[in-house]
Design an enzyme around this catalytic site. Structure first.
Site, PDB file in Angstrom:
ATOM      1  N   CYS F  51      31.447  41.287  44.765  1.00 43.12           N
ATOM      2  CA  CYS F  51      31.068  42.031  45.967  1.00 43.12           C
ATOM      3  C   CYS F  51      31.682  41.335  47.186  1.00 43.12           C
ATOM      4  O   CYS F  51      31.454  40.138  47.390  1.00 43.12           O
ATOM      5  CB  CYS F  51      29.547  42.072  46.088  1.00 43.12           C
ATOM      6  SG  CYS F  51      29.009  42.758  47.666  1.00 43.12           S
ATOM      7  N   ASP F  58      30.011  42.112  40.309  1.00 40.30           N
ATOM      8  CA  ASP F  58      29.785  43.535  40.035  1.00 40.30           C
ATOM      9  C   ASP F  58      30.407  43.855  38.675  1.00 40.30           C
ATOM     10  O   ASP F  58      31.360  43.199  38.252  1.00 40.30           O
ATOM     11  CB  ASP F  58      30.452  44.403  41.120  1.00 40.30           C
ATOM     12  CG  ASP F  58      29.619  44.484  42.391  1.00 40.30           C
ATOM     13  OD1 ASP F  58      28.388  44.497  42.302  1.00 40.30           O
ATOM     14  OD2 ASP F  58      30.223  44.532  43.476  1.00 40.30           O
ATOM     15  N   LEU F  73      51.757  53.424  29.787  1.00 43.91           N
ATOM     16  CA  LEU F  73      51.163  52.208  30.335  1.00 43.91           C
ATOM     17  C   LEU F  73      51.045  51.189  29.199  1.00 43.91           C
ATOM     18  O   LEU F  73      50.462  51.487  28.148  1.00 43.91           O
ATOM     19  CB  LEU F  73      49.783  52.539  30.914  1.00 43.91           C
ATOM     20  CG  LEU F  73      48.986  51.403  31.539  1.00 43.91           C
ATOM     21  CD1 LEU F  73      49.754  50.706  32.651  1.00 43.91           C
ATOM     22  CD2 LEU F  73      47.677  51.965  32.094  1.00 43.91           C
ATOM     23  N   GLU F  74      51.577  50.009  29.393  1.00 44.71           N
ATOM     24  CA  GLU F  74      51.525  48.972  28.349  1.00 44.71           C
ATOM     25  C   GLU F  74      50.115  48.377  28.332  1.00 44.71           C
ATOM     26  O   GLU F  74      49.617  47.915  29.367  1.00 44.71           O
ATOM     27  CB  GLU F  74      52.606  47.919  28.632  1.00 44.71           C
ATOM     28  CG  GLU F  74      52.924  47.042  27.445  1.00 44.71           C
ATOM     29  CD  GLU F  74      51.898  45.953  27.277  1.00 44.71           C
ATOM     30  OE1 GLU F  74      51.498  45.673  26.124  1.00 44.71           O
ATOM     31  OE2 GLU F  74      51.462  45.405  28.300  1.00 44.71           O
ATOM     32  N   SER F  75      49.500  48.346  27.148  1.00 47.20           N
ATOM     33  CA  SER F  75      48.061  48.062  27.094  1.00 47.20           C
ATOM     34  C   SER F  75      47.706  46.604  27.365  1.00 47.20           C
ATOM     35  O   SER F  75      46.677  46.324  27.965  1.00 47.20           O
ATOM     36  CB  SER F  75      47.491  48.498  25.747  1.00 47.20           C
ATOM     37  OG  SER F  75      48.042  47.749  24.700  1.00 47.20           O
ATOM     38  N   HIS F  92      33.180  49.485  45.569  1.00 44.85           N
ATOM     39  CA  HIS F  92      33.212  50.371  44.394  1.00 44.85           C
ATOM     40  C   HIS F  92      34.159  51.554  44.569  1.00 44.85           C
ATOM     41  O   HIS F  92      35.010  51.810  43.726  1.00 44.85           O
ATOM     42  CB  HIS F  92      31.803  50.896  44.085  1.00 44.85           C
ATOM     43  CG  HIS F  92      30.862  49.835  43.617  1.00 44.85           C
ATOM     44  ND1 HIS F  92      29.533  50.062  43.376  1.00 44.85           N
ATOM     45  CD2 HIS F  92      31.057  48.539  43.329  1.00 44.85           C
ATOM     46  CE1 HIS F  92      28.960  48.952  42.986  1.00 44.85           C
ATOM     47  NE2 HIS F  92      29.846  48.010  42.949  1.00 44.85           N
TER      48      HIS F  92
END
Ligand code: CA
Ligand code: CA
Ligand code: CA
Ligand code: CA
Ligand code: CA
Ligand code: CA
Ligand code: CA
Ligand code: CA
Ligand code: CA
Ligand code: CA
Ligand code: CA
Ligand code: CA
Ligand code: CA
Ligand code: CA
Ligand code: CA
Ligand code: CA
Lengths: 153, 153, 153, 153, 153, 153, 153, 153, 153, 153
Positions: F51, F58, F73-75, F92
């Protein structure tokens, strides 16, 4: 920690429960992605008010979805605003819609909806569903997914 | 506590179970947000009637959604109206649709739907789904989410 | 089809709902495995009675477990007996225990228990759990597994 | 309708929320099966109090199980007693046990237990489980079955 | 709000995440029902540490049950203590038991147990269950009820 | 094993947690079905940040859906990128949208959406839902199906 | 990251799937809390073997609980050992018990149990439950909580 | 593939549904772990018989647990035996116990139990639970975990 | 009790299971709300037929939705019609669609759909979904909500 | 039993697991309702392949929906085709789409979609969703309803 920034006048102070919704202060803060359409959802399972007829407590689970414009709803002030109903009389249908309207009037969202899922009275709970108008194009808004009331068994 | 206000002629009185749906009085009250389209949902898991052929009890879980116009459905009178089927014969399909029509005729909603989820007879339960017409534009109406019948296992 | 054999005097006849529990006839039939300890469970989610104070309907989900001795409980007569509470006043705690005692007194089981899971009134449902005494050694009796009441959310 | 009989001094009157637990009147009524050991369970998902440190609302789901002796707990007075915590400061552990002790001291049950399932604060909810002593022999007491806290996902 | 009283030296101050479990301060407060055996449960789904071999983050859902003696575990210090593992290496089995021992050594409970439910690594999650010894007689301790790992489907 | 191929510059090396999202390297690999519209979903229940106001941790459950164009997207790099928020302050609403934008800017998908389901703070969790625009025609994109927050009971 | 320390001879090396359970190497590491009785649970939903009669694949969900003595089961070697059944014929009952015995013989636990939950064949799945003997006193061992097979509906 | 070995006389042959339970052949095979106490569970959600009174179909979900002695129950013959009830009249209580006894008499287990979970008739389903005697010491036998009947809602 | 009225030629008679679907008589009765579009749903979890190749039993859970025109489907004759598949060979895809077509051809609904959810064979269950055409405008038709097959774990 | 008819060249023969997807034979059979648009769904929770990078096993739950044209997918050949991935390297995104394309190319459906729900690796599972194009008008295709990945707690 949700958005609590300039505009959040009650943030960092210890603030008591407001006496009534009328006196509760609801705050807004600048939307950091004001050029982008997205949804923020607040889930508030800790809502209680009083029955205007009998004075007995009522309880509800509230879920608020909105597409922010220039403003985000400040989360601590939302908590206090909802707490201000604690000793305040409110009918289910009226109260749910009024909360939605009050928030919408402050933050001027591109879209807002509120679901009020009230605890049963007389064996028959009431749910209330309100939204401000048309969801902007290409905004993703999932179901609220609150379980229906079942009785027993 | 749901909307119970002027027009709610049975409110605050102890009222017995009406003898039949015909004699039951269903009440309406003024809609406090008559200029706004929203949905009110009543969930009634405590419905029972009699089989017109065998005289044996039938049970159902009813869910009623509507978009009020000038009127709200008064909740206590709804409870009494539903209780009036207790010693009354009714076929599943007919009964569910008739309840929806009776309510719609009284409160003249912009939209109404009723789901009747009946307990199994002969191993095969019947569900009935009826609505009055087209949901007004930009009204939010979630699924009723009642679990389907599963049998055992 | 459950055990419906000699002793089942109402079987095969169309029988109306008895006027009251007192006039309802509950039947027993011979246990085909009288030399063996086992459990039979009846689950009755379609129970309704009246509140002795207000005259309004009450609903419950009942589960009855027993270890038969010489007799089995005849299932059709159980259905009629439970239906006999339909227009009969009964307090939750009293009614649940009384049903258990009436059945036990007829079939003289080695063990019996009844769980009554009542629909909420005033936001607070009552459940009642009674059994006759000690479960005989080496008898298998699973939990009844009825979901607790949750409110909403 | 649960047991509401002689001894239920607040029954049939409109009674406001008591100012505090100390001034709330909790009532008992005669146990109609005083010669029989059984369990009555009250499930109260509508409990709220205030944090003694911050003054902010707390919420809990309470479940009370007891084996009555000479007395039953009168349900309407229980509702009012629980409502009396509404504007009253209470720590989680202390409050849960104190409610159990107050009830036990009034109705002198053969056994009583209370489970307090509090809503999360600081991400870590507290549950509290207390019982008076040994469950009497051959009494059937099922799990309370309240779901554990999960966080999200 | 859970027990936060004298002894809670970090209460009411803004305290950063401690650098390590060793430097984190865990506090105790007086048990308001020290003459009574009961259980307090903390559920902490927000636990994370580092793998001592790879340095990658690990996550766990922790549940701690205890029967307090003279002391309660102060909840804010528990939160900070658990947060102190954030940048700290820890093996699953070792870490879970060590947290339980550290708490037990501070508050000297009559009984304590901890369940650590770790997120899967290599497709096979580890759960760890430890308790200090025998649960005192006539204390009620429900299952922790955490869902088992399922994989997919 | 997800797509880890040329372009995956961190693959097969032991890589520490990046210091911040800014310094984290997110990789892309060639889409083996670049002529086909389909959806890949990453579910990341192990996300944590700090936070910015209080410095406290958080937690969130993130779900990312996208329709790849030339790139996947390469994991492994996604895992490291998400881990880079571990000691990083983030609001958030802002954080969820920013993660979506960072990924979209790298892989230039035909469509991308992100759901952020944050753990409750102050009793009221925030969920955030963002998508890049219109889902391409005839692409199948199921609900994310994350359970709503319920409180307790 | 689970216990991977000295004794873990395959740790940090890329190791192929062993050819058979016989040639798979299962490792143990020193128990860091060897003076303490606790339970470690491995949940392995990714188990597959071949039917010795038809050569077709079988699948199972395995859960292994044990109370370590001097040794912990090394988790990476467990993964490889379970993978070694991939092209190996095994009957359900035999295979489940044999896995339990192989592990117990290596790590000499104070107690071990294994649950094998096999996918249905011929409409009737088989589950297998084995344990080594008596659970040591005052050790906490929760249910495995695997859902029973239901068929459809 | 479950145990199908010498003794399994019907294995590998196409065998029709036997005409009746009396003519169905139930097979046993040698227990590969005859020196070890463990449990094998068969879950059979595909059971159907006829009502001896009305001739109408009945359905049940059966679960059989046993601790094998010298013999295992051969699974294909079990499937055929259960299928033999397809056109055979059977009362619920009698049928469930008789299936358990027939199997026990063939395989002479150290322990056997059967749970019969019948589909509702007349709104009230019957479950039957039987076991042969005392579970041998130190054998692990989990709950069968079949969901109770709920009705609707 | 569902609609059982003139046209229900088998009602009130004891009727055996028809020999085959071809000889089973399916009845229709007049729709009491023929001027109104609504949905009736039959849920039949007790369906069984035979595999045309092996002669072994198959099981399915069927759900039928329709919008009646002039006729309702008579429920007792539906039960007998479905029972007529008991000793009849049927492929999954073919059988499900054929049942839908037979019913549609009799009652000439404005719309009909059938979902067939078959129990797994070879580890891979088949579901079949068919509907007659376009749902009439402004008719409410909820999901059937049958749980997908999961395997184990 | 699913459709297994002419064209099912492997039916009735014992066939081993094919060495690779390339050598696996996938069969089609004539669609008995070729003039009707409907959906057939195969649910395959027993899928496993190898990671092309590490050689370790991967697992997935696959669901395939299609609208048949002239051909149905023969179910036994599907089982063998899926089993052929057992010792075959495959990336998640690529593999899922490739299976869908292979099937579509054989049976030339009016529509096909495949959902691949992979078990987590590195804490972040991948799901893949592909469909061939536009669902034909007036075809009913329910959600696949596979539960999202949750982590623990
Ligand atoms: Ca949705
Ligand atoms: Ca929906
Ligand atoms: Ca079933
Ligand atoms: Ca149990
Ligand atoms: Ca229990
Ligand atoms: Ca979680
Ligand atoms: Ca328990
Ligand atoms: Ca699975
Ligand atoms: Ca959906
Ligand atoms: Ca709640
Ligand atoms: Ca347990
Ligand atoms: Ca248990
Ligand atoms: Ca119900
Ligand atoms: Ca829907
Ligand atoms: Ca379902
Ligand atoms: Ca849907």
């Amino acid at each position: 920690m949700a958005a609590e920034k300039p505009g959040a006048t009650q943030l960092g102070k210890q603030v008591g429960i407001p006496d009534s919704p009328e006196t509760a202060q609801l705050d807004r803060v600048a939307n950091p992605h004001a050029d982008t359409d997205y949804v923020a959802r607040f889930t508030a399972p800790e809502f209680t008010s009083l029955c205007p007829v009998t004075g007995q407590p009522d309880f509800a689970h509230l879920v608020i979805d909105y597409v922010p414009g220039a403003w985000l709803l400040e989360s601590k002030s939302l908590k206090l605003y909802l707490a201000s109903f604690r000793n305040h009389g409110a009918f289910h249908e009226d109260c749910t819609v009024a909360i939605g309207k009050r928030i919408a009037s402050l933050i001027e969202p591109k879209f807002l909806r509120i679901g009020g899922y009230w605890y049963p009275r007389g064996g028959i709970p009431i749910d209330v569903f309100w939204q401000t108008g048309t969801l902007p194009k290409d905004v993703w808004l999932p179901d609220q997914g609150v379980q229906p009331y079942r009785g027993r068994g």
